[in-house]
Design a protein around this motif. Structure first.
Motif, PDB file in Angstrom:
ATOM      1  N   UNK A 148      -3.650   5.846   4.057  1.00  0.00           N
ATOM      2  CA  UNK A 148      -2.498   6.658   3.661  1.00  0.00           C
ATOM      3  C   UNK A 148      -2.906   7.812   2.751  1.00  0.00           C
ATOM      4  N   UNK A 149      -3.939   7.628   1.976  1.00  0.00           N
ATOM      5  CA  UNK A 149      -4.396   8.702   1.090  1.00  0.00           C
ATOM      6  C   UNK A 149      -4.967   9.875   1.869  1.00  0.00           C
ATOM      7  N   UNK A 150      -5.380   9.644   3.118  1.00  0.00           N
ATOM      8  CA  UNK A 150      -5.942  10.731   3.928  1.00  0.00           C
ATOM      9  C   UNK A 150      -4.863  11.581   4.604  1.00  0.00           C
ATOM     10  N   UNK A 151      -3.597  11.197   4.487  1.00  0.00           N
ATOM     11  CA  UNK A 151      -2.512  11.990   5.076  1.00  0.00           C
ATOM     12  C   UNK A 151      -2.251  13.198   4.180  1.00  0.00           C
ATOM     13  N   UNK A 152      -2.261  14.404   4.725  1.00  0.00           N
ATOM     14  CA  UNK A 152      -2.053  15.604   3.888  1.00  0.00           C
ATOM     15  C   UNK A 152      -0.699  15.577   3.178  1.00  0.00           C
ATOM     16  N   UNK A 153      -0.692  16.010   1.913  1.00  0.00           N
ATOM     17  CA  UNK A 153       0.545  16.035   1.143  1.00  0.00           C
ATOM     18  C   UNK A 153       1.556  17.030   1.702  1.00  0.00           C
ATOM     19  N   UNK A 154       1.063  18.037   2.449  1.00  0.00           N
ATOM     20  CA  UNK A 154       1.990  19.022   3.005  1.00  0.00           C
ATOM     21  C   UNK A 154       3.005  18.377   3.949  1.00  0.00           C
ATOM     22  N   UNK A 155       2.559  17.319   4.657  1.00  0.00           N
ATOM     23  CA  UNK A 155       3.479  16.642   5.564  1.00  0.00           C
ATOM     24  C   UNK A 155       4.592  15.956   4.781  1.00  0.00           C
ATOM     25  N   UNK A 204       6.407   9.078   9.495  1.00  0.00           N
ATOM     26  CA  UNK A 204       5.185   9.803   9.124  1.00  0.00           C
ATOM     27  C   UNK A 204       4.042   8.834   8.834  1.00  0.00           C
ATOM     28  N   UNK A 205       4.242   7.986   7.812  1.00  0.00           N
ATOM     29  CA  UNK A 205       3.131   7.159   7.330  1.00  0.00           C
ATOM     30  C   UNK A 205       2.660   6.168   8.384  1.00  0.00           C
ATOM     31  N   UNK A 206       3.576   5.421   8.957  1.00  0.00           N
ATOM     32  CA  UNK A 206       3.185   4.395   9.921  1.00  0.00           C
ATOM     33  C   UNK A 206       2.529   4.980  11.175  1.00  0.00           C
ATOM     34  N   UNK A 207       3.096   6.027  11.801  1.00  0.00           N
ATOM     35  CA  UNK A 207       2.408   6.585  12.982  1.00  0.00           C
ATOM     36  C   UNK A 207       1.016   7.133  12.681  1.00  0.00           C
ATOM     37  N   UNK A 257       0.826  -1.210   0.000  1.00  0.00           N
ATOM     38  CA  UNK A 257       0.000   0.000   0.000  1.00  0.00           C
ATOM     39  C   UNK A 257       0.857   1.256   0.000  1.00  0.00           C
ATOM     40  N   UNK A 258       1.991   1.219   0.694  1.00  0.00           N
ATOM     41  CA  UNK A 258       2.875   2.389   0.688  1.00  0.00           C
ATOM     42  C   UNK A 258       3.481   2.605  -0.692  1.00  0.00           C
TER      43      UNK A 258
END
Length: 352
Positions: free
Chosen positions: A242-249, A267-270, A142-143
């Motif tokens: 993962x798609x819900x994580x903002x791209x700014x991060x 970032x992704x895992x937490x 998925x990543x």
């Protein structure tokens, strides 16, 4: 001075009156109890305008709103569990209405049953290994599909063809577990199976086995099929998280020089941990319920897990009382596993 004294006396009297009104008399308790079950239009005015009734009215709405779902849940979910606990203390055969109460004899028998402990070890092995392997593969794929391929114009992007890969990974979820078990049983077949033929084709003929599913390799064969059949579900689930994580991060991490591995672990895992924890519990339950795979793939007496051993005792040996005892043990293992995972997996919520 006299007027002040009179006013003070009136205040004391008034407060005493209000205090007496605040005290619930037996009659008022009865009226409030009746008003709790009556529709609001039939509530007497002497109760309706009481401040305690307004608080009671809030709870009444919640109780009546949840009454029907809780009733259905109690009848179809809780009631069978209670019946299982009862029948586990009987010698019920499952084929007649007669039974005899035996107390804890079935539990003592289960404690001394070597086949039960063999099935328990197999189930616990699947419980420990299957979630680790399946979730690790699901997170990796998925990543890569969501943030593994970078482009110059974007901070993160999936690899080329990520949409097609998601469909391919998810395809086993469309198939029934029974169909999957039949297909993989043919693959593991010692004579015409694709596994032995493939090993021979690449020069690994010494790795061939005459009986993959009837030996000590059976548990590992079932484990591979279990992970393969469920990994696609977690690819889609984790990709959505993962798609819900903002791209700014991701952009900030890229500017700081973070690579793919550091970005994933920092970032992704937490930020997807809550989804991972839920998936861990769900996959653990699926691993404990490997009945279809074992019953269809593995020949009789090749190996057992708790659900297949329960099935054989209930429907082959006619020992439904003892089978429900095994079911109680399976229920307790599942309950402890879910409670432990929800407990040790708890962490402070990350605010975005």
């Amino acid at each position: 001075m006299e007027d002040t004294t009179q006013r003070a006396g009136k205040d004391v009297t008034g407060s005493g009156g209000r205090g007496s009104e605040d005290r619930l008399t037996p009659g008022m308790r009865l009226r409030l109890a009746v008003a709790f079950v009556l529709p609001p239009r039939f509530t007497p005015d002497s109760v309706r305008y009481d401040r305690r009734y307004r608080k009671l009215d809030q709870y009444r709405f919640i109780v009546w709103f949840l009454a029907a779902p809780l009733l259905v849940y109690g009848i179809f979910v809780v009631s069978p569990f209670v019946q299982a606990f009862f029948y586990s203390m009987t010698d019920w055969t499952g084929y007649s209405s007669s039974y005899r109460f035996t107390g804890f004899e079935n539990y003592e028998r289960m404690w001394n049953d070597d086949k039960f402990w063999d099935a328990t070890r197999n189930s616990l092995l699947l419980l420990v290994v299957a979630p680790v392997v399946t979730l690790a593969l699901g997170l990796f794929f998925s990543y890569m599909l969501t943030a593994g391929g970078r482009r110059r114009s974007e901070a993160v992007a999936g690899v080329t063809g990520s949409g097609l890969y998601k469909i391919v990974y998810f395809f086993p979820q469309v198939l029934s577990l029974a169909i999957i078990a039949v297909i993989w049983a043919r693959i593991y077949s010692p004579r015409s199976g694709a596994l032995n033929a493939g090993l021979d084709a690449v020069g690994l003929g010494s790795w061939q086995r005459e009986d993959w599913l009837g030996s000590s390799w059976a548990i590992w064969c079932v484990l591979i099929v279990l992970c393969w059949s469920f990994v696609g579900f977690y690819v889609v689930l984790f990709s959505a998280a993962m798609s819900s994580i903002p791209n700014e991060i991701y952009e900030a991490a890229r500017l700081d020089g973070a690579g793919r591995s550091l970005t994933f672990f920092r970032i992704t895992f937490p930020l997807t941990w809550e989804t991972v924890r839920t998936g861990w519990v769900y996959m653990g339950i699926q691993a404990l319920d490997a009945f279809a795979l074992v019953n269809v793939m593995v020949p009789e007496h090749g190996m057992d897990v708790l659900p297949s051993y329960l099935f054989s005792k209930a429907f082959r040996d006619g020992q439904a009382g003892y089978a429900t005892t095994i079911g109680v043990a399976l229920f307790l293992i599942t309950l402890v596993f879910a409670a432990v995972m929800m407990r040790i997996g708890r962490r402070d919520r990350i605010e975005m």
